[in-house]
Structure formats: structure tokens, C-alpha cells
Design an enzyme around this catalytic site. Structure first.
Site, short mmCIF file in Angstrom:
data_model
loop_
_atom_site.label_atom_id
_atom_site.label_comp_id
_atom_site.label_asym_id
_atom_site.label_seq_id
_atom_site.Cartn_x
_atom_site.Cartn_y
_atom_site.Cartn_z
N LYS A 173 0.84 -1.20 0.00
CA LYS A 173 0.00 0.00 0.00
C LYS A 173 0.88 1.25 0.00
O LYS A 173 1.67 1.48 0.92
CB LYS A 173 -0.91 0.02 1.23
CG LYS A 173 -1.89 1.19 1.20
CD LYS A 173 -2.87 1.11 2.34
CE LYS A 173 -2.40 1.82 3.59
NZ LYS A 173 -2.23 3.28 3.45
N ASP A 204 -3.19 4.38 -2.22
CA ASP A 204 -4.18 4.82 -1.23
C ASP A 204 -4.19 6.35 -1.16
O ASP A 204 -3.65 6.94 -0.23
CB ASP A 204 -3.79 4.20 0.13
CG ASP A 204 -4.75 4.57 1.25
OD1 ASP A 204 -5.88 4.99 0.97
OD2 ASP A 204 -4.33 4.42 2.43
N LYS A 233 -7.21 8.15 -1.66
CA LYS A 233 -8.54 8.57 -1.18
C LYS A 233 -9.03 9.82 -1.90
O LYS A 233 -9.22 10.88 -1.30
CB LYS A 233 -8.53 8.81 0.33
CG LYS A 233 -8.06 7.63 1.15
CD LYS A 233 -8.17 7.95 2.62
CE LYS A 233 -7.64 6.85 3.50
NZ LYS A 233 -6.17 6.67 3.47
N ASP A 265 -13.13 15.00 -4.79
CA ASP A 265 -13.15 16.27 -5.51
C ASP A 265 -14.42 16.28 -6.35
O ASP A 265 -15.30 15.41 -6.18
CB ASP A 265 -11.88 16.39 -6.39
CG ASP A 265 -11.45 17.84 -6.56
OD1 ASP A 265 -12.31 18.68 -6.91
OD2 ASP A 265 -10.27 18.15 -6.36
N THR A 311 -10.97 4.21 9.73
CA THR A 311 -10.91 3.36 10.93
C THR A 311 -10.45 4.13 12.16
O THR A 311 -10.50 3.61 13.28
CB THR A 311 -9.99 2.14 10.68
OG1 THR A 311 -8.88 2.57 9.89
CG2 THR A 311 -10.72 1.04 9.97
N ARG A 365 1.95 -0.21 11.04
CA ARG A 365 2.88 -0.10 12.17
C ARG A 365 3.26 -1.41 12.84
O ARG A 365 4.43 -1.59 13.19
CB ARG A 365 2.32 0.90 13.20
CG ARG A 365 2.48 2.34 12.73
CD ARG A 365 1.61 3.30 13.47
NE ARG A 365 0.21 3.19 13.07
CZ ARG A 365 -0.76 3.99 13.49
NH1 ARG A 365 -0.48 4.96 14.34
NH2 ARG A 365 -1.99 3.83 13.07
O1 C5P Z 1 -0.16 1.55 10.88
P1 C5P Z 1 -1.55 1.02 10.60
O2 C5P Z 1 -1.58 -0.49 10.56
O3 C5P Z 1 -2.59 1.61 11.49
O4 C5P Z 1 -1.80 1.50 9.10
C1 C5P Z 1 -3.05 1.58 8.51
C2 C5P Z 1 -2.89 2.21 7.17
O5 C5P Z 1 -4.14 2.23 6.53
C3 C5P Z 1 -2.38 3.66 7.17
O6 C5P Z 1 -1.56 3.81 6.03
C4 C5P Z 1 -3.66 4.49 7.01
O7 C5P Z 1 -3.42 5.69 6.30
C5 C5P Z 1 -4.52 3.55 6.17
N1 C5P Z 1 -5.98 3.70 6.26
C6 C5P Z 1 -6.67 3.68 7.46
N2 C5P Z 1 -8.04 3.79 7.48
C7 C5P Z 1 -8.73 3.90 6.33
C8 C5P Z 1 -8.03 3.90 5.10
C9 C5P Z 1 -6.65 3.79 5.11
O8 C5P Z 1 -6.05 3.53 8.52
N3 C5P Z 1 -10.05 3.93 6.34
#
Ligand code: C5P
Length: 230
Positions: A30, A59, A61, A64, A118, A208
Site C-alpha cells: 500500500k 491509497d 482517497k 473532488d 478506521t 505499524r
Molecule cells: O499503521 P496502521 O496499521 O494503522 O496502518 C493503517 C494504514 O491504513 C495507514 O496507512 C492508514 O493511512 C490507512 N488507512 C486507514 N483507514 C482507512 C483507510 C486507510 O487507517 N479507512
């Protein structure tokens, strides 16, 4: 389930080193705001050079006016990525414009719509969308399905209900996965791999918990092993 790794490290060098250590696995990578804004198309090309079978999820998003979103979608298709996303709250006209514009591409990327980030808790979500996360996520998912998108981004906890309201083939991608119950960070609705599997998530996204681990490669292999045995 197919694992998707969030490449959110502070430099292209670190992201590429992580990708390089995982090159024998044909997993999803991603590429989000941080990496794409900083490193652009050469970064996507570099990932494909490491392993042409890595799947790339861009990603960004998009949100516009419909014509601008369709223009951007076309440029994304030209990058040769495998998946990208838009915000469902951009609405049905924007969704339709994006899908119409991509219809001339023989091999177009999958298009997902973000339902609820999320990181939202119920109170913050309601202050913007005036409905519960569950209700609004289902509404957005139905709109996305009806306008020809391939799936949605949602938390693990909405995935099964969204499939019930649309189709089993309608894809769900869920960030906020903490494979073995790791620290949630800023995520509010986190789930383990088992929960994601039980809720029929197609693509669990992990950031992470992988790149902050002492041994990211070992962590990924541990995750892939769990997924294989679910
Ligand atoms: O570090 P972590 O596992 O929380 O990463 C989640 C990834 O998913 C991040 O890159 C975040 O920008 C992305 N994301 C998210 N929620 C969404 C869409 C994308 O956390 N609805």
C-alpha cells in the site's frame, strides 16, 4: 485473505529496503500519501522492479468534483497500479464518472471507496455524517456497489454486513489490523487476523505492527503463516 502492507516509513530508502526483504512474497503493497507525495511514480516503478508480482494499492482517497476525480482516476490507471480508492462521500455522480472513465481500459485497477476511516470513533463520525458508523458504512457500500465499484475500505466490523447488503464478491479492505493484538495507535476500531477472517475481510492492511517490529520480515512471515492456516 491477501495481506496488504502499508509502506508508511519516513523515506523511500526504508520503504524499499522493507519491500526488498519481502520480495519472495507476492503480497500487496500500500502506497499512501506519505510515500506518493514524496516519491511519486519512480517509487511505484522501483517497487515493481523489486518484484513485478507485487500488487500495488495506491491509497490516495480521492475526493473532488466528479470530472476532476475521473481525470485523476485515468492518470492513476496509467501508472499501472492494481488498486486505488476514492471517498464514498464524494457521492454517486463522482463514482459513476470514475468508473465510466476507466471503462475503456482493458486492464483497469480495482476501485474501492472509503466508507468510514478506521480512526473514527462513533461520536466523531456522527458529528460529521449524522449517522452511526455501521449504518452509514452500509449506505456508502450499497451506493458504491450500485455504481460499479469493486469494493470498499471499512473496518473489519462492518465487512460481513456490507457483503450481506451487497454481494459476497464485493471486496472489503480493512486497515486497523493488529495481527496479534499490538498497540492500536490512533486507530479506534482494530481487529486481529482471526476477527478479520471471521468477518470475511478480503484484504487486511497492516502498517505499524510490521514496520515498527524489530524484525519486520519475520513478522510478515508469521502473519502469512497465520493467514494460510485460517
Ligand atoms: O499503521 P496502521 O496499521 O494503522 O496502518 C493503517 C494504514 O491504513 C495507514 O496507512 C492508514 O493511512 C490507512 N488507512 C486507514 N483507514 C482507512 C483507510 C486507510 O487507517 N479507512
Amino acid at each position: 485473505m491477501e495481506l496488504c502492507i502499508a509502506l508508511d516509513l519516513p523515506s523511500a530508502q526504508e520503504n524499499l529496503a522493507l519491500a526488498n526483504s519481502l520480495k519472495e512474497h507476492n503480497i500487496w503493497m500500500k502506497v499512501g500519501f506519505r510515500a506518493y507525495i514524496r516519491d511519486g511514480k519512480p517509487f511505484i516503478d522501483a517497487l515493481k522492479e523489486i518484484n513485478p508480482d507485487f500488487k500495488i494499492f495506491l491509497d490516495l482517497k480521492l475526493y473532488d468534483i466528479p470530472n476532476t476525480m475521473a481525470d485523476a482516476a485515468e492518470e492513476i490507471a496509467k501508472l499501472g497500479v492494481d488498486m486505488f480508492n476514492i471517498h464514498a462521500s464524494a457521492g454517486a455522480v463522482a463514482m459513476k464518472s470514475v468508473m465510466d472513465r476507466l471503462s475503456s481500459y482493458k486492464k483497469r485497477p480495482l476501485v474501492l471507496a472509503v466508507t468510514a476511516l478506521t480512526s473514527f470513533d462513533e461520536a466523531n463520525f456522527k458529528s460529521i455524517y449524522e449517522k452511526s458508523i455501521n449504518e452509514k458504512a452500509k449506505e456508502f457500500a450499497k451506493m458504491s456497489y450500485e455504481n460499479g465499484l469493486d469494493g470498499v475500505v471499512c473496518s473489519s466490523f462492518e465487512s460481513r454486513e456490507i457483503k450481506n447488503a451487497t454481494s459476497n464478491e464485493f471486496l472489503t479492505l480493512s486497515p486497523g489490523i493488529r495481527p496479534f493484538g499490538e498497540d492500536a495507535g490512533d486507530q479506534q476500531r482494530v481487529a486481529t487476523l482471526e476477527v478479520a477472517h471471521n468477518e470475511a475481510v478480503d484484504y487486511p492492511v497492516v502498517g505499524r505492527p510490521i514496520y515498527k517490529d524489530k524484525n519486520p520480515k519475520a513478522k510478515v512471515e508469521q502473519i502469512l503463516e497465520v493467514i494460510k492456516n485460517l
